[in-house]
Design a protein around this motif. Structure first.
Motif, PDB file in Angstrom:
ATOM      1  N   TRP A  64      -4.656  67.798 -83.554  1.00 14.81           N
ATOM      2  CA  TRP A  64      -5.335  68.169 -84.793  1.00 14.81           C
ATOM      3  C   TRP A  64      -6.351  67.081 -85.175  1.00 14.81           C
ATOM      4  N   ASP A  65      -5.923  65.846 -85.077  1.00 16.27           N
ATOM      5  CA  ASP A  65      -6.780  64.727 -85.469  1.00 16.27           C
ATOM      6  C   ASP A  65      -8.040  64.676 -84.611  1.00 16.27           C
ATOM      7  N   ARG A  66      -7.856  64.807 -83.301  1.00 11.78           N
ATOM      8  CA  ARG A  66      -9.006  64.766 -82.400  1.00 11.78           C
ATOM      9  C   ARG A  66      -9.990  65.904 -82.678  1.00 11.78           C
ATOM     10  N   ASP A  67      -9.476  67.143 -82.729  1.00 10.06           N
ATOM     11  CA  ASP A  67     -10.350  68.300 -82.884  1.00 10.06           C
ATOM     12  C   ASP A  67     -11.069  68.299 -84.231  1.00 10.06           C
ATOM     13  N   ASN A  68     -10.353  67.932 -85.283  1.00 12.09           N
ATOM     14  CA  ASN A  68     -10.948  68.014 -86.609  1.00 12.09           C
ATOM     15  C   ASN A  68     -11.810  66.807 -86.953  1.00 12.09           C
ATOM     16  N   THR A  69     -11.506  65.659 -86.387  1.00 12.62           N
ATOM     17  CA  THR A  69     -12.396  64.511 -86.560  1.00 12.62           C
ATOM     18  C   THR A  69     -13.752  64.822 -85.945  1.00 12.62           C
ATOM     19  N   ARG A  70     -13.710  65.428 -84.782  1.00 12.13           N
ATOM     20  CA  ARG A  70     -14.947  65.809 -84.099  1.00 12.13           C
ATOM     21  C   ARG A  70     -15.708  66.866 -84.904  1.00 12.13           C
ATOM     22  N   LEU A  71     -14.980  67.873 -85.387  1.00  7.34           N
ATOM     23  CA  LEU A  71     -15.614  68.945 -86.152  1.00  7.34           C
ATOM     24  C   LEU A  71     -16.174  68.444 -87.477  1.00  7.34           C
ATOM     25  N   ALA A  72     -15.456  67.549 -88.136  1.00  7.14           N
ATOM     26  CA  ALA A  72     -15.869  67.078 -89.452  1.00  7.14           C
ATOM     27  C   ALA A  72     -17.181  66.302 -89.413  1.00  7.14           C
ATOM     28  N   ARG A  73     -17.586  65.813 -88.256  1.00  9.86           N
ATOM     29  CA  ARG A  73     -18.864  65.116 -88.173  1.00  9.86           C
ATOM     30  C   ARG A  73     -20.023  66.055 -88.483  1.00  9.86           C
ATOM     31  N   ARG A  74     -19.861  67.345 -88.144  1.00 10.31           N
ATOM     32  CA  ARG A  74     -20.941  68.292 -88.406  1.00 10.31           C
ATOM     33  C   ARG A  74     -20.583  69.319 -89.481  1.00 10.31           C
ATOM     34  N   ALA A  75     -19.317  69.361 -89.856  1.00 16.69           N
ATOM     35  CA  ALA A  75     -18.875  70.328 -90.858  1.00 16.69           C
ATOM     36  C   ALA A  75     -17.842  69.682 -91.773  1.00 16.69           C
ATOM     37  N   PRO A  76     -18.273  68.733 -92.599  1.00 16.18           N
ATOM     38  CA  PRO A  76     -17.292  67.971 -93.392  1.00 16.18           C
ATOM     39  C   PRO A  76     -16.737  68.709 -94.606  1.00 16.18           C
ATOM     40  N   PHE A  77     -17.439  69.745 -95.083  1.00 19.22           N
ATOM     41  CA  PHE A  77     -17.091  70.293 -96.394  1.00 19.22           C
ATOM     42  C   PHE A  77     -15.673  70.844 -96.454  1.00 19.22           C
ATOM     43  N   GLU A  78     -15.280  71.643 -95.453  1.00 20.61           N
ATOM     44  CA  GLU A  78     -13.973  72.292 -95.519  1.00 20.61           C
ATOM     45  C   GLU A  78     -12.958  71.736 -94.533  1.00 20.61           C
ATOM     46  N   THR A  79     -13.399  71.056 -93.519  1.00 18.11           N
ATOM     47  CA  THR A  79     -12.554  70.800 -92.355  1.00 18.11           C
ATOM     48  C   THR A  79     -11.195  70.202 -92.686  1.00 18.11           C
TER      49      THR A  79
END
Length: 535
Positions: free
Chosen positions: A408-423
């Motif tokens: 979870w940490d890996r996938d969402n840390t990566r995603l939050a770089r471009r989509a921080p609002f909801e991730t």
């Protein structure tokens, strides 16, 4: 993520759900499942339960909150097995609401019309109740459908008053002010993971062995039993958001029992996405809707004074979030409450003016509108806790999830770089599934062959974030003969029976006359919201 659900024009409660796999690829360590739960025992159990329900029917009478409802609204119960593999074992009751068809077409001078049986509706969730859906017949956009159909809604299994689930004391669901970091620290992640594990344990402790029977396949089987209890030879069904997912499961399990189906704001049914990857896709989609909202606010800077570019509006929002972290508004609204309120604006365009006004007023020194919008509602704590419990149980039971927080940490840390609002808030909502104590299902691979299922109507807004548009395309591909109607360049979640006359024309043509466009069709977007400086 917990999506809001809806009844479109009337605006009710949702969740919904999510979509295609992120570009990052497959999650590691998906956990293990226990099979699809679609074996001979469950199939025979559903047949037996439906036969019993057809013989018993539904005794309609006063509704649980009859004093607050019109006299035309009547309620009853349908008995279903807790476990369809053991249909003679423990049973639970689902509460059903109905308003009889008026039989008079308001667009034809009140002339009598052909009554077409029951239209059963589910608004999504998981965890939302459609019990009061029949009252939508009083809304102008629904009156023609209400003339032809008995409007039927129900509380799905687990949703009060239908064998309600609970995972914690409702008072604990009313959260005080808390942070909403887009770059959470290791310590904060550890704290939230511990909370998620405790919540999962609470679900197991309160529900016991019954917990594992609250899932989408059983929701589809329950729908078949409700059909039989209503005395309908074939089902006419309309599902919104999550309701499209178990509606699609119904179409796969019981194609010969389908008369007409409408799927509004479709969940992507690809089993590879249920539900971990779909949630990642949803977080990515909400970033675009957040930009849509900020662009609209910036276009009305003369009204709100929050900035005349999307970046300036984001700066205003972040300034408010920092201020709320230091001093919660009204002692109840912190950054997480602000984020949750503004996330809801991603579902419905008509929420934009009031959210923008509340943010503007707060930054000008008046916290009142923001507290009113985002503050906790103690009086609805039990309903909120129940809805969250059902959401969690269904999504966690439906499919394998990563059991290692590092994934979870890996996938969402990566995603939050471009989509921080909801991730990250989405992560905290779903993280109990990493610690889930009950056995999991394997998602069903929904596919129907040509001629196996009557043609169905799929409705979708092109910029919907709660159920991204790719889900509608995938569902259309999997249900042979289905037709997709798209509201172009629009993002409200749930479009049936709303303000778009083009969409409603397709809906009525299908449900009233069985007519679908010859091929996929599109409608121009609804008008943009009108800015308001006052509530």
């Amino acid at each position: 993520m917990r999506a809001a659900t809806l009844c479109s024009a009337a605006g009710s409660l949702l969740l919904a759900a999510l979509t295609a796999a992120p570009a990052d690829g497959a999650p590691e360590d998906p956990g293990t499942g226990t099979g699809t739960g679609t074996g001979t025992a469950e199939r025979r159990g559903a047949e037996a339960a439906a036969a019993r329900a057809a013989a018993a029917g539904i005794r309609f009478g006063d509704c649980p909150d009859a004093d607050e409802l019109p006299g035309s609204m009547r309620c009853g119960t349908v008995t279903v097995p807790l476990d369809y593999a053991r249909p003679d074992g423990k049973r639970i009751e689902l509460t059903v609401g109905r308003v009889r068809a008026t039989g008079k077409d308001p667009k034809r001078g009140g002339r009598a019309v052909l009554r077409q049986g029951a239209l059963v509706y589910n608004p999504g969730g998981p965890g939302a109740s459609g019990l009061h859906f029949p009252l939508i017949g009083m809304v102008p956009e629904w009156k023609r459908l209400a003339a032809a159909y008995d409007l039927v809604g129900y509380a799905p299994r687990g949703v009060a008053p239908s064998a309600p689930l609970s995972c914690q004391d409702p008072e604990r669901s009313v959260q005080g002010p808390r942070p909403s970091p887009t770059r959470p620290s290791a310590a904060y992640k550890k704290e939230r993971a511990a909370e998620a594990a405790a919540y999962a344990r609470g679900c197991a402790e309160r529900a016991g062995d019954a917990l594992r029977h609250y899932h989408s396949l059983n929701n589809a089987r329950d729908l078949e039993v409700i059909r039989a209890a209503l005395g309908e030879e074939k089902l006419t069904f309309m599902g919104a958001s999550y309701g499209t997912y178990f509606g699609a499961l119904y179409a796969e399990l019981f194609p010969g029992r389908v008369r007409r189906m409408v799927f509004d704001s479709a969940v992507n049914p690809d089993p590879a996405g249920i539900w971990y990857r779909n949630n990642l896709a949803q977080s990515a989609a909400f970033e675009r809707r957040w930009l849509d909202f900020r662009t609209w606010i910036a276009a009305h800077d003369d009204v709100y004074g929050l900035g005349n570019t999307p970046s300036e509006v984001r700066d205003s929002y972040e300034r408010a979030s920092r201020s709320l972290a230091a001093r919660p508004a009204g002692g109840t609204v912190g950054p997480a409450q602000l984020q949750k309120s503004f996330l809801r604006a991603g579902y419905y365009d008509d929420h934009w003016p009031h959210r923008a006004r509340a943010l503007s007023a707060y930054l000008k020194g008046d916290p009142g509108p923001l507290v009113e919008l985002a503050g906790p509602l103690v009086e609805t704590a039990a309903e909120t806790e129940n809805s969250s419990a059902v959401y969690t149980a269904v999504e966690c039971n439906d499919a394998p999830w990563p059991t290692d927080f590092a994934v979870w940490d890996r996938d969402n840390t990566r995603l939050a770089r471009r989509a921080p609002f909801e991730t990250w808030e989405n992560v905290w909502t779903n993280l109990p599934c990493a610690f889930w104590p009950a056995s999991r299902q394997r998602p069903l691979d929904v596919r129907t062959a040509p001629g196996e299922l009557p043609p169905v109507l799929i409705l979708a807004a092109e910029r919907d974030a709660a159920t991204p548009y790719a889900g509608a395309l995938e569902l259309r591909r999997r249900l042979s003969g289905s037709v997709l109607v798209t509201e172009r360049d629009a993002g409200s979640h749930g479009i049936a029976g709303g303000p778009n006359a083009c969409v409603n024309g397709h809906l009525e043509a299908y449900l009233l006359d069985g007519r679908l466009p010859a091929r996929d069709a599109s409608c121009a977007p609804r008008p943009a919201p009108v800015p308001t400086a006052e509530s």
